[in-house]
Write an enzyme that holds these catalytic residues in place. Structure first.
Site, short mmCIF file in Angstrom:
data_model
loop_
_atom_site.label_atom_id
_atom_site.label_comp_id
_atom_site.label_asym_id
_atom_site.label_seq_id
_atom_site.Cartn_x
_atom_site.Cartn_y
_atom_site.Cartn_z
N GLU A 137 47.78 34.99 37.43
CA GLU A 137 48.41 35.02 36.12
C GLU A 137 48.77 33.92 35.46
O GLU A 137 48.41 33.45 34.08
CB GLU A 137 49.59 36.11 36.31
CG GLU A 137 49.32 37.43 36.56
CD GLU A 137 50.23 38.47 36.47
OE1 GLU A 137 50.68 38.58 35.10
OE2 GLU A 137 51.29 38.87 37.23
N HIS A 183 39.72 41.86 62.42
CA HIS A 183 38.87 42.91 62.93
C HIS A 183 37.91 43.41 61.64
O HIS A 183 37.09 44.15 61.89
CB HIS A 183 40.00 44.31 62.82
CG HIS A 183 40.61 44.04 64.18
ND1 HIS A 183 40.65 44.69 65.35
CD2 HIS A 183 41.96 43.62 64.06
CE1 HIS A 183 41.73 44.54 66.14
NE2 HIS A 183 42.57 43.75 65.36
N LYS A 203 45.68 46.31 27.96
CA LYS A 203 46.64 47.46 27.52
C LYS A 203 46.24 47.93 26.14
O LYS A 203 46.51 48.99 25.81
CB LYS A 203 47.91 46.63 27.45
CG LYS A 203 48.29 46.51 29.07
CD LYS A 203 49.84 46.11 29.21
CE LYS A 203 50.40 45.76 30.51
NZ LYS A 203 51.98 45.37 30.40
#
Length: 358
Positions: free
Chosen positions: A243, A259, A354
């Site tokens: 950001e 893993h 948005k």
């Protein structure tokens, strides 16, 4: 590294009209102010009792959720009820009248948070709201719900103290933790010292944040930390680089990455030098096997041609150690933005997204 600093007072004045640097430097004072605001608000409401709560859900996203992430990581070892951070429109299926839902939205208008608030109401959950205003403030007031009002004027991510402290002190007052006022003051003192070390008045090779920002200009950062206490600090690092710096970043935690992801550094060929791996370490807080894993991972990455930089947490308490690495992340992301010639405050792509959702 030897370089001529590209960040001057003129650069900061030109590129940081929103005063992101001041917000980062002021986090210690924000913590103290958030504690005062939270205590005053919490004293004015009746809160549920600890034995009435079977699980805790923080309903929030982005900068409004990261405070909850940090609280969850911090109290995980001694919290005796499940604590979940929910970042979507609907609450988990287990939420019911014995759930405590903390609705956190800095603006008070985050659509996902408002949707979760409505869901919590329908299920009869216990609700506490944290916001600066907006519709969430109106809903809390209309329903006479516990409400902690935050100061306006910050980017949500720059208001970390105000998304963290209210959650922590709410849980302390209910009985899930203790002694946090002293811990908050200790962290505030430490952050004031780190702001002198990392701040823009100290733009030389002794400033680790400044140095790391120069390195990351031409690299893709990959952040590795232990899980548990530092998984949320890892999230903060990535979010701040993304950001503030508008710079892509990735990360994972140990032991899980051992893993799967550890096996992915072979290919594609000739790309390994494009990455900068960053280890976030706190040996006193790590499982002994995780400490061994870091050493092995370091050797594996170097054998693949991947550079590794390691940063160790500072402080006498777990909370201080978490925030010491957060301070480094915040300052690094700030300098990265300035070096790239961008204003660290706006997030135009997020705002465009948005707008298109409306």
């Amino acid at each position: 590294m030897s370089f001529t600093s590209q960040i001057t007072k003129e650069t900061i004045h030109s590129l940081d009209p929103g005063k992101m640097g001041d917000a980062i430097a002021g986090m210690g004072s924000h913590l103290r102010d958030a504690a005062i605001r939270s205590k005053q608000a919490l004293d004015s409401f009746s809160l549920p009792k600890k034995n009435e709560i079977a699980n805790i859900v923080l309903a929030g996203l982005g900068g409004s959720a990261i405070g909850g992430d940090l609280v969850r990581s911090y109290i995980l070892a001694h919290d005796d009820v499940p604590f979940t951070i929910n970042r979507t429109y609907n609450l988990p299926g287990f939420v019911n009248e014995k759930s405590l839902v903390i609705a956190s939205s800095y603006s008070g208008s985050t659509e996902e948070s408002l949707s979760m608030f409505s869901d919590a109401q329908k299920r009869g959950a216990k609700i506490i709201c944290i916001t600066t205003g907006g519709k969430l403030n109106d809903l809390a007031t209309q329903n006479n719900l516990p409400l902690i009002i935050l100061p306006t004027g910050f980017q949500p991510r720059a208001a970390l103290a105000y998304s963290f402290v209210p959650v922590l002190l709410t849980l302390e007052k209910i009985g899930f933790t203790s002694g946090e006022s002293e811990n908050i003051n200790d962290v505030a003192d430490m952050l004031a010292k780190l702001s002198k070390e990392y701040g823009s008045a100290n733009m030389n090779e002794s400033n680790a944040a400044h140095m790391l920002a120069h390195t990351l200009q031409s690299k893709i950062p990959v952040i590795y930390s232990a899980s548990d206490l530092f998984d949320s600090v890892n999230i903060r690092w990535r979010g701040q680089i993304q950001e503030n710096g508008k710079h892509v970043a990735f990360g994972n935690v140990l032991p899980e990455m051992n893993h799967n992801e550890i096996n992915g550094w072979d290919f594609p060929h000739n790309m390994q030098d494009k990455f900068q791996v960053i280890f976030l370490r706190s040996p006193q807080d790590e499982h002994s096997q995780v400490t061994k894993r870091f050493g092995i991972l370091h050797d594996v990455l170097l054998s693949k041609g991947v550079d590794v930089k390691e940063f160790t947490a500072q402080g006498n308490t777990k909370l201080a150690r978490m925030f010491s690495l957060i301070s480094l992340a915040d300052w690094t992301s700030y300098y990265l933005a300035l070096l790239e010639g961008v204003d660290p405050s706006p997030v135009p792509v997020i705002q465009t997204l948005k707008a298109k959702l409306v």
